[in-house]
Design a protein around this motif. Structure first.
Motif, PDB file in Angstrom:
ATOM      1  N   SER A  89     -59.023  -9.318 -34.914  1.00 30.08           N
ATOM      2  CA  SER A  89     -58.226  -8.884 -36.068  1.00 30.08           C
ATOM      3  C   SER A  89     -57.777  -7.431 -35.945  1.00 30.08           C
ATOM      4  CB  SER A  89     -58.982  -9.108 -37.375  1.00 30.08           C
ATOM      5  OG  SER A  89     -60.139  -8.307 -37.432  1.00 30.08           O
ATOM      6  N   THR A  90     -58.585  -6.584 -35.323  1.00 27.49           N
ATOM      7  CA  THR A  90     -58.148  -5.203 -35.155  1.00 27.49           C
ATOM      8  C   THR A  90     -57.009  -5.117 -34.138  1.00 27.49           C
ATOM      9  OG1 THR A  90     -59.937  -4.766 -33.563  1.00 27.49           O
ATOM     10  CG2 THR A  90     -60.328  -4.138 -35.873  1.00 27.49           C
ATOM     11  N   ILE A  91     -57.054  -5.952 -33.102  1.00 21.01           N
ATOM     12  CA  ILE A  91     -55.941  -5.980 -32.140  1.00 21.01           C
ATOM     13  C   ILE A  91     -54.664  -6.432 -32.842  1.00 21.01           C
ATOM     14  CG2 ILE A  91     -55.011  -7.142 -30.096  1.00 21.01           C
ATOM     15  CD1 ILE A  91     -57.888  -7.153 -28.975  1.00 21.01           C
ATOM     16  N   VAL A  92     -54.758  -7.488 -33.636  1.00 26.74           N
ATOM     17  CA  VAL A  92     -53.596  -7.990 -34.371  1.00 26.74           C
ATOM     18  C   VAL A  92     -53.026  -6.899 -35.271  1.00 26.74           C
ATOM     19  CG1 VAL A  92     -52.914  -9.590 -36.216  1.00 26.74           C
ATOM     20  CG2 VAL A  92     -54.199 -10.428 -34.232  1.00 26.74           C
ATOM     21  N   ALA A  93     -53.885  -6.223 -36.012  1.00 20.85           N
ATOM     22  CA  ALA A  93     -53.421  -5.160 -36.911  1.00 20.85           C
ATOM     23  C   ALA A  93     -52.726  -4.047 -36.130  1.00 20.85           C
ATOM     24  CB  ALA A  93     -54.592  -4.600 -37.717  1.00 20.85           C
ATOM     25  N   LEU A  94     -53.281  -3.673 -34.990  1.00 20.41           N
ATOM     26  CA  LEU A  94     -52.688  -2.604 -34.187  1.00 20.41           C
ATOM     27  C   LEU A  94     -51.339  -3.017 -33.608  1.00 20.41           C
ATOM     28  CD1 LEU A  94     -55.933  -1.343 -32.437  1.00 20.41           C
ATOM     29  CD2 LEU A  94     -54.500  -0.029 -34.021  1.00 20.41           C
ATOM     30  N   VAL A  95     -51.209  -4.276 -33.226  1.00 21.40           N
ATOM     31  CA  VAL A  95     -49.919  -4.745 -32.710  1.00 21.40           C
ATOM     32  C   VAL A  95     -48.869  -4.739 -33.820  1.00 21.40           C
ATOM     33  CG1 VAL A  95     -48.687  -6.782 -31.847  1.00 21.40           C
ATOM     34  CG2 VAL A  95     -50.843  -6.099 -30.780  1.00 21.40           C
ATOM     35  N   LEU A  96     -49.245  -5.175 -34.998  1.00 18.09           N
ATOM     36  CA  LEU A  96     -48.282  -5.273 -36.093  1.00 18.09           C
ATOM     37  C   LEU A  96     -47.854  -3.912 -36.632  1.00 18.09           C
ATOM     38  CD1 LEU A  96     -49.661  -8.331 -38.063  1.00 18.09           C
ATOM     39  CD2 LEU A  96     -47.670  -8.244 -36.527  1.00 18.09           C
ATOM     40  N   ASN A  97     -48.781  -2.939 -36.621  1.00 17.71           N
ATOM     41  CA  ASN A  97     -48.432  -1.622 -37.150  1.00 17.71           C
ATOM     42  C   ASN A  97     -49.433  -0.586 -36.649  1.00 17.71           C
ATOM     43  OD1 ASN A  97     -47.721   0.649 -38.629  1.00 17.71           O
ATOM     44  ND2 ASN A  97     -47.167  -0.550 -40.430  1.00 17.71           N
ATOM     45  N   ARG A  98     -49.229  -0.123 -35.426  1.00 20.57           N
ATOM     46  CA  ARG A  98     -50.164   0.810 -34.796  1.00 20.57           C
ATOM     47  C   ARG A  98     -50.340   2.087 -35.608  1.00 20.57           C
ATOM     48  NH1 ARG A  98     -53.003   1.412 -30.446  1.00 20.57           N
ATOM     49  NH2 ARG A  98     -52.185  -0.400 -29.377  1.00 20.57           N
ATOM     50  N   GLU A  99     -49.270   2.625 -36.137  1.00 18.86           N
ATOM     51  CA  GLU A  99     -49.370   3.881 -36.883  1.00 18.86           C
ATOM     52  C   GLU A  99     -50.220   3.735 -38.142  1.00 18.86           C
ATOM     53  OE1 GLU A  99     -48.457   6.945 -35.902  1.00 18.86           O
ATOM     54  OE2 GLU A  99     -48.031   5.858 -34.045  1.00 18.86           O
ATOM     55  N   ARG A 100     -50.002   2.673 -38.855  1.00 22.38           N
ATOM     56  CA  ARG A 100     -50.735   2.466 -40.110  1.00 22.38           C
ATOM     57  C   ARG A 100     -52.210   2.164 -39.876  1.00 22.38           C
ATOM     58  NH1 ARG A 100     -49.200  -1.827 -44.868  1.00 22.38           N
ATOM     59  NH2 ARG A 100     -50.745  -1.084 -46.333  1.00 22.38           N
ATOM     60  N   PHE A 101     -52.516   1.439 -38.792  1.00 22.26           N
ATOM     61  CA  PHE A 101     -53.884   0.987 -38.546  1.00 22.26           C
ATOM     62  C   PHE A 101     -54.549   1.667 -37.346  1.00 22.26           C
ATOM     63  CE2 PHE A 101     -51.819  -2.725 -40.607  1.00 22.26           C
ATOM     64  CZ  PHE A 101     -52.581  -2.730 -41.774  1.00 22.26           C
ATOM     65  N   LYS A 102     -54.055   2.835 -36.944  1.00 19.77           N
ATOM     66  CA  LYS A 102     -54.584   3.485 -35.744  1.00 19.77           C
ATOM     67  C   LYS A 102     -56.083   3.778 -35.836  1.00 19.77           C
ATOM     68  CE  LYS A 102     -52.849   7.968 -37.135  1.00 19.77           C
ATOM     69  NZ  LYS A 102     -51.835   8.968 -36.880  1.00 19.77           N
ATOM     70  N   ALA A 103     -56.614   3.922 -37.028  1.00 14.63           N
ATOM     71  CA  ALA A 103     -58.053   4.172 -37.188  1.00 14.63           C
ATOM     72  C   ALA A 103     -58.890   2.973 -36.744  1.00 14.63           C
ATOM     73  CB  ALA A 103     -58.373   4.510 -38.642  1.00 14.63           C
ATOM     74  N   LEU A 104     -58.269   1.800 -36.646  1.00 14.32           N
ATOM     75  CA  LEU A 104     -59.008   0.605 -36.210  1.00 14.32           C
ATOM     76  C   LEU A 104     -59.229   0.573 -34.700  1.00 14.32           C
ATOM     77  CD1 LEU A 104     -57.309  -2.178 -38.374  1.00 14.32           C
ATOM     78  CD2 LEU A 104     -59.488  -1.013 -38.775  1.00 14.32           C
ATOM     79  N   GLY A 105     -58.477   1.367 -33.959  1.00  8.25           N
ATOM     80  CA  GLY A 105     -58.595   1.373 -32.500  1.00  8.25           C
ATOM     81  C   GLY A 105     -60.021   1.502 -31.995  1.00  8.25           C
ATOM     82  N   PRO A 106     -60.797   2.468 -32.491  1.00  6.94           N
ATOM     83  CA  PRO A 106     -62.177   2.610 -32.025  1.00  6.94           C
ATOM     84  C   PRO A 106     -63.111   1.485 -32.499  1.00  6.94           C
ATOM     85  CG  PRO A 106     -61.384   4.675 -32.989  1.00  6.94           C
ATOM     86  CD  PRO A 106     -60.363   3.619 -33.290  1.00  6.94           C
ATOM     87  N   ILE A 107     -62.681   0.717 -33.494  1.00  8.83           N
ATOM     88  CA  ILE A 107     -63.533  -0.361 -34.004  1.00  8.83           C
ATOM     89  C   ILE A 107     -63.447  -1.601 -33.118  1.00  8.83           C
ATOM     90  CG2 ILE A 107     -63.886  -1.903 -35.995  1.00  8.83           C
ATOM     91  CD1 ILE A 107     -62.927   0.431 -37.745  1.00  8.83           C
ATOM     92  N   THR A 108     -62.315  -1.782 -32.439  1.00  6.70           N
ATOM     93  CA  THR A 108     -62.125  -2.960 -31.592  1.00  6.70           C
ATOM     94  C   THR A 108     -63.259  -3.132 -30.581  1.00  6.70           C
ATOM     95  OG1 THR A 108     -59.729  -2.763 -31.860  1.00  6.70           O
ATOM     96  CG2 THR A 108     -60.506  -4.130 -30.041  1.00  6.70           C
ATOM     97  N   PRO A 109     -63.638  -2.103 -29.821  1.00  5.78           N
ATOM     98  CA  PRO A 109     -64.720  -2.295 -28.856  1.00  5.78           C
ATOM     99  C   PRO A 109     -66.078  -2.584 -29.504  1.00  5.78           C
ATOM    100  CG  PRO A 109     -63.694  -0.127 -28.556  1.00  5.78           C
ATOM    101  CD  PRO A 109     -63.003  -0.800 -29.692  1.00  5.78           C
ATOM    102  N   MET A 110     -66.268  -2.116 -30.741  1.00 11.81           N
ATOM    103  CA  MET A 110     -67.528  -2.436 -31.431  1.00 11.81           C
ATOM    104  C   MET A 110     -67.602  -3.928 -31.731  1.00 11.81           C
ATOM    105  SD  MET A 110     -68.254   0.694 -34.019  1.00 11.81           S
ATOM    106  CE  MET A 110     -66.757   1.606 -34.234  1.00 11.81           C
ATOM    107  N   GLY A 111     -66.474  -4.511 -32.118  1.00 13.98           N
ATOM    108  CA  GLY A 111     -66.436  -5.957 -32.314  1.00 13.98           C
ATOM    109  C   GLY A 111     -66.717  -6.688 -31.018  1.00 13.98           C
ATOM    110  N   GLY A 112     -66.136  -6.195 -29.936  1.00 11.52           N
ATOM    111  CA  GLY A 112     -66.384  -6.794 -28.627  1.00 11.52           C
ATOM    112  C   GLY A 112     -67.841  -6.694 -28.212  1.00 11.52           C
TER     113      GLY A 112
END
Length: 124
Positions: A89-112
């Motif tokens: 879901s964080t990847i999807v959010a970043l693809v749809l709107n990287r600027e708005r959801f850029k804070a999710l970038g560091p969370i993606t690897p935690m999910g992984g």
């Protein structure tokens, strides 16, 4: 009745829902996403990765729900489901709107990492 571990029926439902979501995401990525302005080939690849992992985790949960020992494992199923959801879901959010959801970038690897921990816990 409240239990301290997931039950097989719950894991089955979550697995079915994740697999369905992954198929829908894959279809949207193949047909609708390319029409959005600003979508690059890297975005398409990231979207495909998220869709594939959603399907893999959904299918894994379906299989885990059928296993006599692991269907009630206290950590594996919840970690795979939660970690996979966060990862994709964080990847999807970043693809749809990287600027708005850029804070999710560091969370993606935690999910992984949580997802990987869930799979590793099946080995012990």
């Amino acid at each position: 009745m409240l239990t301290t571990y997931p039950n097989p029926a719950f894991l089955w439902r979550v697995g079915a829902l994740l697999t369905t979501a992954g198929v829908i995401a894959g279809a949207f990525g193949a047909h609708g996403l390319k029409r959005r302005p600003g979508i690059t080939p890297d975005n398409i690849h990231a979207w495909e990765t998220a869709a594939h992992y959603t399907i893999y985790n959904g299918l894994s949960l379906l299989l885990i729900s059928l296993h006599p020992r692991f269907s009630t494992h206290r950590f594996a199923g919840p970690a795979i489901a939660t970690g996979g959801f966060i990862f994709s879901s964080t990847i999807v959010a970043l693809v749809l709107n990287r600027e708005r959801f850029k804070a999710l970038g560091p969370i993606t690897p935690m999910g992984g990492a949580l997802m990987i921990a869930g799979y590793l816990s099946l080995a012990f």
